[in-house]
Design a protein around this motif. Sequence first.
Motif, short mmCIF file in Angstrom:
data_model
loop_
_atom_site.label_atom_id
_atom_site.label_comp_id
_atom_site.label_asym_id
_atom_site.label_seq_id
_atom_site.Cartn_x
_atom_site.Cartn_y
_atom_site.Cartn_z
N VAL A 1 -4.64 -42.18 7.43
CA VAL A 1 -5.95 -42.21 7.28
C VAL A 1 -6.10 -43.24 6.08
O VAL A 1 -5.24 -43.24 4.74
N GLN A 2 -6.61 -44.30 6.44
CA GLN A 2 -6.97 -45.60 5.39
C GLN A 2 -8.29 -45.93 5.14
O GLN A 2 -9.03 -46.02 5.86
N LEU A 3 -8.82 -45.26 3.85
CA LEU A 3 -10.44 -45.22 3.91
C LEU A 3 -10.94 -46.40 3.36
O LEU A 3 -12.01 -46.90 3.99
N VAL B 1 -4.56 -39.79 -4.60
CA VAL B 1 -4.65 -38.90 -3.30
C VAL B 1 -4.28 -39.60 -1.88
O VAL B 1 -3.95 -39.15 -1.19
N GLY B 2 -4.95 -40.67 -2.01
CA GLY B 2 -4.93 -41.72 -0.66
C GLY B 2 -3.72 -42.04 -0.04
O GLY B 2 -3.41 -42.03 1.06
N GLN B 3 -2.64 -41.91 -1.03
CA GLN B 3 -1.24 -42.15 -0.53
C GLN B 3 -0.79 -41.06 0.40
O GLN B 3 -0.13 -41.35 1.49
N TYR B 4 -1.31 -40.00 0.19
CA TYR B 4 -0.78 -38.81 0.99
C TYR B 4 -1.66 -38.97 2.29
O TYR B 4 -1.31 -38.47 3.51
N LEU B 5 -2.98 -39.17 2.28
CA LEU B 5 -3.72 -39.37 3.26
C LEU B 5 -3.11 -40.21 4.37
O LEU B 5 -3.22 -40.02 5.65
N TYR B 6 -2.75 -41.48 3.71
CA TYR B 6 -2.10 -42.61 4.64
C TYR B 6 -0.81 -42.09 5.16
O TYR B 6 -0.58 -42.58 6.40
N ASP B 7 0.20 -41.52 4.26
CA ASP B 7 1.59 -41.20 4.68
C ASP B 7 1.50 -40.22 5.70
O ASP B 7 2.26 -40.29 6.70
N TRP B 8 0.73 -39.24 5.50
CA TRP B 8 0.73 -37.80 6.51
C TRP B 8 -0.11 -37.85 7.55
O TRP B 8 0.34 -37.56 8.87
N ALA C 1 -7.77 -43.96 -6.56
CA ALA C 1 -7.62 -42.31 -6.03
C ALA C 1 -7.55 -42.31 -4.73
O ALA C 1 -6.61 -41.80 -4.42
N PHE C 2 -8.37 -42.78 -3.74
CA PHE C 2 -8.18 -42.72 -2.31
C PHE C 2 -7.88 -44.09 -1.60
O PHE C 2 -7.92 -44.09 -0.20
N GLY C 3 -7.33 -45.06 -2.38
CA GLY C 3 -6.71 -46.21 -1.60
C GLY C 3 -5.53 -45.72 -1.20
O GLY C 3 -5.08 -44.73 -1.21
N ARG C 4 -4.80 -47.00 -0.30
CA ARG C 4 -3.70 -46.25 0.48
C ARG C 4 -2.48 -46.09 -0.33
O ARG C 4 -1.37 -45.68 0.01
N ARG C 5 -2.64 -46.57 -1.36
CA ARG C 5 -1.63 -46.34 -2.80
C ARG C 5 -2.19 -45.64 -3.75
O ARG C 5 -1.67 -45.56 -4.86
#
Lengths: 265, 250
Positions: A127-129, A117-124, A110-114
Amino acid sequence: MRTTRRATPLPIGILATVGVAFLAIPLLGLLLRTPWSRLPELLTSPVATEALRLSLICSLAATAIAVLVGVPLAWVLAQSRLPGTTAVRALVTLPLVLPPVVGGVALLLAFGRRGVVGQYLYDWFGVQLPFSTAGVILAEAFVAMPFLVITVEGALRSADPRYDEAAATLGAGRWTVLRRVTLPLIAPALIAGTVLAWARALGEFGATITFAGNLPGVTQTLPLAVYAALDTDRDAAIALSLVLLVASLAVLLLLRDRYLRASSS
Amino acid sequence: MSRALAFGAVAVTAAAVIGSAGCSTNSTTSTTITVGAASSLTDVFAQIGDDFTRANPHITVRFTFAGSSSLAEQIVQGAPIDVFASAGTSSMQPLIDSQAVTDARAFASNSLQIAVPPGNPAGVTGLADLPGVTLLVCQEQVPCGGAAQRLFEKNSLSVSPASLEPDVRSVLTKIEADEADAGIVYVTDVRAAGDSVMGISIPDDQNVATLLQAAVVTDSAHRDAALAFVSFLNSPDAQARLAAAGFAAP
């Protein structure tokens, strides 16, 4: 009016003793093998203090998130008469019974960089949780929040609604009722739930190592440090385990005497 | 999952066989030995175990797979293990020194490779690219982590890994999920992972080798059978299986 206690039948007494021994002997083993004289040195080593510091910060932050989001959630669940409530309740308590490693994999997806949700956090936002301290907090909050939600929801549901109604008829607004009547009524459960959630966050291992990884100073909390030390320095592992044991014991003693009994009576 | 079930079934069957053998008056004595082997040997040892039992029908082999250091600890604590097969010498040497095991011999060697997600999104071409990417290595206590450390030292490489993972499997899981750009694992791990990760080779002059050793546990109740298994690992059949899995000769 016979108040004399009946003697425990022998077979039950024996089995109960076996039960106590089974649960207590491993803990006793830990205490017997504890290198007491080296304890100060072991607990002040850089790895230990880093892990202690990180564990405290992360478990407190995770508990704060759990309270901030979990109490409103519990309130909604307790009030709701909607048909889907039972399903939602099951969903939010799922992390309670889910193997933590599975929770970690789910968080990664869910929250990884792929992740979903995580892909958007990373791309935008870049953020890499995973592999971050924030990731540890997220993993701990994920497994700890259900403890708070079910404890608080249980108290809210069993609280007498007539107090709220009486306050309302006396002219108190919804917010005032919540703040001055409902919350004080459920305070013991709220405290119990918070402490339970904190203890669970402090001991979290599987979801953390799966989602956030294991790096001293960044994501290596106490349980992870115990696991890592087991392979090299068993004394250090035992010393760190002792810290977790003492913390857990303190939580249980506190809860039993102050809140669990009070809220169940 | 199905493999675990299969192992469970084998174990149950083996236990049943031993149980019935113990009660019957059958004169053929069958022996069951327990081999504690490093996790990286899981697939290939299952095959070698079958080959061994075919060649020695009276000996049944059971496996317990774990990290080499955990197995070494279990053997010191008196676990009923007859043969110890370790990845790397650091877990084996203390047992040899303390005479907890005997007859140690090398049966294969393994070298390192860079595992990257399919498609290699970070464009890793070799060791020189590692300092700039999200890198995973095993923690130093396990053989793959110790070997990675030696790899970095040998090449004077200053890297800051994103995480020190407890074992190879958790490194690969995160590479497969594309959560990290690169991981240092064994050549055989990349091969066993199939299409889920890609391997970037490390030239021999930069690489470090890890020796795999097997030994008989001194307290074993089945010394002869245990010794037979240790010897079998250097037989042509077993060596062929090891080569197919990507291991090099010792």
